[in-house]
Design an enzyme around this catalytic site. Structure first.
Site, PDB file in Angstrom:
ATOM      1  N   CYS A   3       0.840  -1.206   0.000  1.00 47.02           N
ATOM      2  CA  CYS A   3       0.000   0.000   0.000  1.00 47.02           C
ATOM      3  C   CYS A   3       0.872   1.252   0.000  1.00 47.02           C
ATOM      4  O   CYS A   3       1.836   1.343   0.732  1.00 47.02           O
ATOM      5  CB  CYS A   3      -0.905  -0.017   1.233  1.00 47.02           C
ATOM      6  SG  CYS A   3      -1.937   1.435   1.382  1.00 47.02           S
ATOM      7  N   TRP A   4       0.515   2.214  -0.851  1.00 45.14           N
ATOM      8  CA  TRP A   4       1.274   3.467  -0.937  1.00 45.14           C
ATOM      9  C   TRP A   4       0.753   4.547  -0.002  1.00 45.14           C
ATOM     10  O   TRP A   4       1.295   5.623   0.053  1.00 45.14           O
ATOM     11  CB  TRP A   4       1.160   4.053  -2.338  1.00 45.14           C
ATOM     12  CG  TRP A   4       1.892   3.362  -3.400  1.00 45.14           C
ATOM     13  CD1 TRP A   4       2.710   2.281  -3.291  1.00 45.14           C
ATOM     14  CD2 TRP A   4       1.892   3.732  -4.790  1.00 45.14           C
ATOM     15  NE1 TRP A   4       3.196   1.944  -4.528  1.00 45.14           N
ATOM     16  CE2 TRP A   4       2.717   2.810  -5.451  1.00 45.14           C
ATOM     17  CE3 TRP A   4       1.279   4.744  -5.494  1.00 45.14           C
ATOM     18  CZ2 TRP A   4       2.930   2.878  -6.819  1.00 45.14           C
ATOM     19  CZ3 TRP A   4       1.494   4.812  -6.850  1.00 45.14           C
ATOM     20  CH2 TRP A   4       2.316   3.887  -7.499  1.00 45.14           C
ATOM     21  N   GLU A   5      -0.372   4.306   0.606  1.00 45.66           N
ATOM     22  CA  GLU A   5      -1.057   5.351   1.366  1.00 45.66           C
ATOM     23  C   GLU A   5      -1.329   6.568   0.483  1.00 45.66           C
ATOM     24  O   GLU A   5      -1.108   7.702   0.886  1.00 45.66           O
ATOM     25  CB  GLU A   5      -0.250   5.780   2.598  1.00 45.66           C
ATOM     26  CG  GLU A   5       0.019   4.677   3.567  1.00 45.66           C
ATOM     27  CD  GLU A   5       1.327   3.964   3.271  1.00 45.66           C
ATOM     28  OE1 GLU A   5       2.188   4.567   2.645  1.00 45.66           O
ATOM     29  OE2 GLU A   5       1.459   2.803   3.654  1.00 45.66           O
TER      30      GLU A   5
ATOM     31  N   ARG B 261      10.593   4.287  -4.915  1.00 44.87           N
ATOM     32  CA  ARG B 261      11.035   3.491  -6.049  1.00 44.87           C
ATOM     33  C   ARG B 261      12.260   4.064  -6.742  1.00 44.87           C
ATOM     34  O   ARG B 261      13.187   3.358  -7.040  1.00 44.87           O
ATOM     35  CB  ARG B 261       9.895   3.323  -7.023  1.00 44.87           C
ATOM     36  CG  ARG B 261       8.853   2.427  -6.420  1.00 44.87           C
ATOM     37  CD  ARG B 261       7.778   2.045  -7.369  1.00 44.87           C
ATOM     38  NE  ARG B 261       6.896   1.124  -6.681  1.00 44.87           N
ATOM     39  CZ  ARG B 261       6.042   1.500  -5.754  1.00 44.87           C
ATOM     40  NH1 ARG B 261       5.934   2.756  -5.416  1.00 44.87           N
ATOM     41  NH2 ARG B 261       5.276   0.615  -5.150  1.00 44.87           N
TER      42      ARG B 261
END
Lengths: 152, 274
Positions: free
Chosen positions: A42-44, B223
């Site tokens: 999850c990236w929030e 990333r």
């Protein structure tokens, strides 16, 4: 920390499933409620939180800088064109923020057909040169150096 | 479970990955090629995808040429110094001279930009930065892209480019799969714009204990940094010499990529350990 769903509020409508960029909000087949199938991915990004009509999704802050006991709630209203954030600190301090999200009604903000017809001019020319020729004097001036080959 | 093969043929321009860049490319493609068939293939939902999914609160590059604030050549000079000379000046100049009109376009589409009430100019928080209410940045640009494209394929993860059989070294489309159904998608296209950027889930994020690194710009921080780190590792493996870490100082974090380098490698690398 990832999202979690308040099971009593969720009605299984699937808006969160639809919007999640990581495709990790799923509907539990037995209980018909949404849940985060892979919290570590999850990236929030709060996309599901904002999309949920029931306000049933919440996000815990990172444990290393936002200790437990706080809350960050958000309501995104497309009709009013606003987003409202309510930040509650562990010590009870509360902060509220209200911001516009758009200046135009949804669905009318962008032209569906560009004003500049593509068939005018020479299609073989690079776009920038075409624009310079048909555009403002400033553009022409700025583009002029590029009619010469760039020396390296 | 049977998987279908779905073929989309006769595409003129295929946009692979519709983040902010791909969406803009789709709009621009329609602008210059109104009778072309433009198709978007996007891994997530185009409304909230890419690094701008959660919104941004500044545009970090705006010249303000119409108010005489900066000229494109000023930006080339700035970027050249900032990046220690490792720049393509022609590309920088080209971007700098177009960025203003792009920002004006965003404002026209409804992106709220903060302005000085007296002068009417955009408010700045730095020489190049302007301040926006950017929560819906991506939906706003996605709307333009959706209107521009003939078809938008959501939840299609493109994995390979198709090569032309008859012409050597010529791309003829792309193939991918639907992340939900597993169906195989074939896109045959005259042109492919590859906008699959840094948010493509190549590396696995860790959603615990790295808040300080991810409060700013969630997907990119998790990333691109990893990428930088991983590349340094591979360069190191390749020639056996310590990596020239100058540009990546302070960004080398052990244990943050899928296959972390051995601990002792970090000890050899110059630069601050975080």
């Amino acid at each position: 920390m990832p999202t979690f769903v308040y099971m009593t509020r969720c009605d299984g409508c699937g808006h969160c499933v639809d919007i999640c960029p990581s495709d990790i909000m799923h509907i539990d087949k037995t209980y018909r409620r949404a849940y985060n199938i892979e919290p570590s991915m999850c990236w929030e990004c709060y996309s599901c939180v904002k999309a949920c009509p029931q306000n049933a999704i919440d996000v815990r802050g990172y444990a290393d800088f936002a200790p437990l006991g706080h809350s960050v709630r958000v309501i995104r209203d497309e009709e009013k064109g606003t987003i409202a954030w309510k930040i509650k600190y562990r010590n009870g301090t509360e902060k509220n923020f209200l911001s516009p999200i758009t200046t135009k009604p949804w669905g009318r903000r962008s032209r569906s057909s560009p004003t500049f017809p593509a068939e005018q001019g020479n299609a073989r020319q690079p776009a920038a040169v075409q624009r310079a020729e048909s555009g403002s004097a400033w553009m022409t001036a700025v583009c002029a150096p590029f009619s010469q080959p760039v020396s390296s | 479970m049977a998987y279908e093969t779905i073929v989309e043929d006769d595409i003129d321009i295929l946009v692979v990955g519709s983040g902010l860049g791909g969406s803009g490319a789709a709009w621009e493609a329609r602008f210059w090629g109104q009778n072309k068939k433009i198709v978007i293939a996007e891994k997530a939902n185009i409304d909230r995808s890419g690094a701008v999914a959660q919104g941004l609160y500044a545009i970090n590059c705006y010249m303000g040429t119409r108010w005489g604030e900066n000229n494109p050549e000023d930006h080339v000079r700035y970027a050249r110094i900032d990046l220690m000379g490792l720049v393509r000046e022609d590309l920088l100049f080209d971007m700098a001279r177009h960025v203003d009109s792009t920002v004006h376009q965003f404002e026209e589409w409804g992106l709220p930009i903060m302005k000085d009430p007296k002068t009417g100019r955009y408010l700045r928080e730095g020489r190049w930065q302007i301040m926006i209410h950017g929560e819906s940045y991506k939906p706003i640009v996605a709307e333009a892209a959706k209107k521009s494209a003939d078809k938008v394929f959501n939840r299609i993860c493109v994995t390979h480019l198709l090569m032309d059989d008859s012409r050597e070294n010529r791309v003829a489309g792309a193939v991918g799969f639907n992340v939900r159904t597993g169906n195989y998608h074939v896109f045959k296209s005259k042109t492919v714009i590859c906008g699959a950027g840094g948010a493509s889930n190549i590396f696995k994020p860790r959603s615990v204990g790295e808040g300080s690194g991810r409060t700013w710009y969630a997907p990119w921080s998790s990333r691109v940094r990893l990428w930088a780190h991983d590349r340094s590792r591979r360069e190191d493996d390749a020639d056996g010499k310590p990596h020239r870490a100058g540009a990546f100082q302070g960004r080398l974090r052990p244990g943050r990529c899928l296959f972390p380098a051995p601990e002792d490698l970090y000890a050899k690398l110059p630069g601050r350990r975080v």
